[in-house]
Write a protein that holds these residues in place. Structure first.
Motif, mmCIF file in Angstrom:
data_model
loop_
_atom_site.group_PDB
_atom_site.id
_atom_site.type_symbol
_atom_site.label_atom_id
_atom_site.label_comp_id
_atom_site.label_asym_id
_atom_site.label_seq_id
_atom_site.Cartn_x
_atom_site.Cartn_y
_atom_site.Cartn_z
ATOM 1 N N GLY A 124 -1.400 -8.406 -8.379
ATOM 2 C CA GLY A 124 -2.849 -8.243 -8.475
ATOM 3 C C GLY A 124 -3.513 -9.186 -9.456
ATOM 4 N N GLN A 172 -2.589 0.520 -10.665
ATOM 5 C CA GLN A 172 -3.212 1.045 -9.454
ATOM 6 C C GLN A 172 -2.363 2.148 -8.833
ATOM 7 N N GLN A 173 -1.048 1.922 -8.784
ATOM 8 C CA GLN A 173 -0.152 2.912 -8.190
ATOM 9 C C GLN A 173 -0.017 4.150 -9.081
ATOM 10 N N GLU A 196 -2.321 5.394 -10.950
ATOM 11 C CA GLU A 196 -3.532 6.192 -10.731
ATOM 12 C C GLU A 196 -3.492 6.897 -9.376
ATOM 13 N N ALA A 197 -3.104 6.152 -8.328
ATOM 14 C CA ALA A 197 -3.090 6.729 -6.978
ATOM 15 C C ALA A 197 -2.112 7.888 -6.870
ATOM 16 N N SER A 230 0.833 -1.200 0.000
ATOM 17 C CA SER A 230 0.000 0.000 0.000
ATOM 18 C C SER A 230 0.872 1.256 0.000
#
Length: 273
Positions: A136, A58-59, A61-62, A26
């Protein structure tokens, strides 16, 4: 460690696992805010990782990354829309040499990354859950890696037997010298990629693409595949939990990833410039 240059930093290229990410993969709020502060200060930011492109989404985008990113240790540079800027494949001869050395060794799981897929002969291996959690998505089960020899992005030997991986790294380096890069991206992973599939080449290519001189770049990482970009960057920063050999090749050392060392480094070494 040597003294870093004192130029203002205009571009930061950061590793992901063990650097930006916490052990559970995370991103902490402090890290997200530090990267946002970079953008607000006009500092360009991107990612360089051993992961495949689709395991970065995911990273990306974050973190709000809107620049090309470096996957497979720099073997594939990908635009935000998924189109490829640069791709370097492992030569088939080096791939065959690697797979022959790794074949049937106890304590070793062998994975091949090709065409966007993670390939494994044994999808129930003990290291698979760790990798699947990080990426993922699960591996594709294959009977043989030979059909993929002409377009391999990366070969990985995975094992909790780190001493064996160190031994294999030395053996393989001697066999594929001049043909492939061999490095431990993490203590439990030994990565094999094309010669130009390294984070140093990735940093240089991205800096040129962005119009940023190398002396105005910074590199942040923790693994054995990160000194390649440390040696090219104007400022290199190693994570606190990195092996001593990695730390020695950086200009400065920050806190560990569990201490939010990446955010510390941005706040202390980059934003003040």
């Amino acid at each position: 460690m040597s003294e870093p240059t004192q130029h203002p930093i205009r571009f930061l290229l950061s590793d992901m696992d063990g650097t930006l990410l916490l052990p559970d993969h995370s991103l902490s709020q402090r890290t997200l805010e530090a990267v946002r502060s970079l953008r607000e200060a006009g500092v360009l930011f991107s990612l360089a990782t051993g992961r495949p492109p689709k395991a970065m989404l995911q990273q990306i985008e974050a973190l709000g990354v809107d620049l090309p990113t470096a996957a497979f240790n720099g073997g594939t540079l990908v635009h935000p829309d998924g189109s490829i800027l640069v791709a370097h494949y492992l030569p088939a001869t080096a791939a065959l040499t690697t797979l022959t050395l790794f074949a049937d060794l106890p304590d070793i799981e062998v994975w091949v990354f090709s065409g966007g897929d993670w390939l494994a002969k044994d999808p129930s291996g003990p290291m698979v859950p760790r990798e699947q959690h990080g990426l993922g998505y699960p591996p594709v089960t294959v009977e043989s890696f030979e059909p993929y020899l002409e377009q391999i992005d990366k070969i990985v030997a995975a094992s909790h037997n780190t001493e064996l991986l160190i031994e294999l790294e030395a053996q393989l380096l001697a066999k594929v010298e001049g043909q492939a890069q061999v490095s431990r991206s993490q203590p439990v992973y030994l990565d094999v990629t094309a010669m130009k599939a390294n984070k140093g080449e990735a940093l240089a290519t991205l800096a040129e693409f962005l119009g940023v001189p190398l002396e105005q770049t910074a590199a942040l990482g923790d693994g054995g595949n990160d000194p390649a970009m440390f040696h090219r960057a104007g400022l290199s920063i190693a994570m606190g939990q990195a092996e001593e050999a990695v730390q020695r090749q950086a200009h400065v050392v920050t806190g560990t990833n569990t201490e939010e060392g990446a955010a510390q480094a941005i706040e202390r070494y980059i934003l003040p410039r």
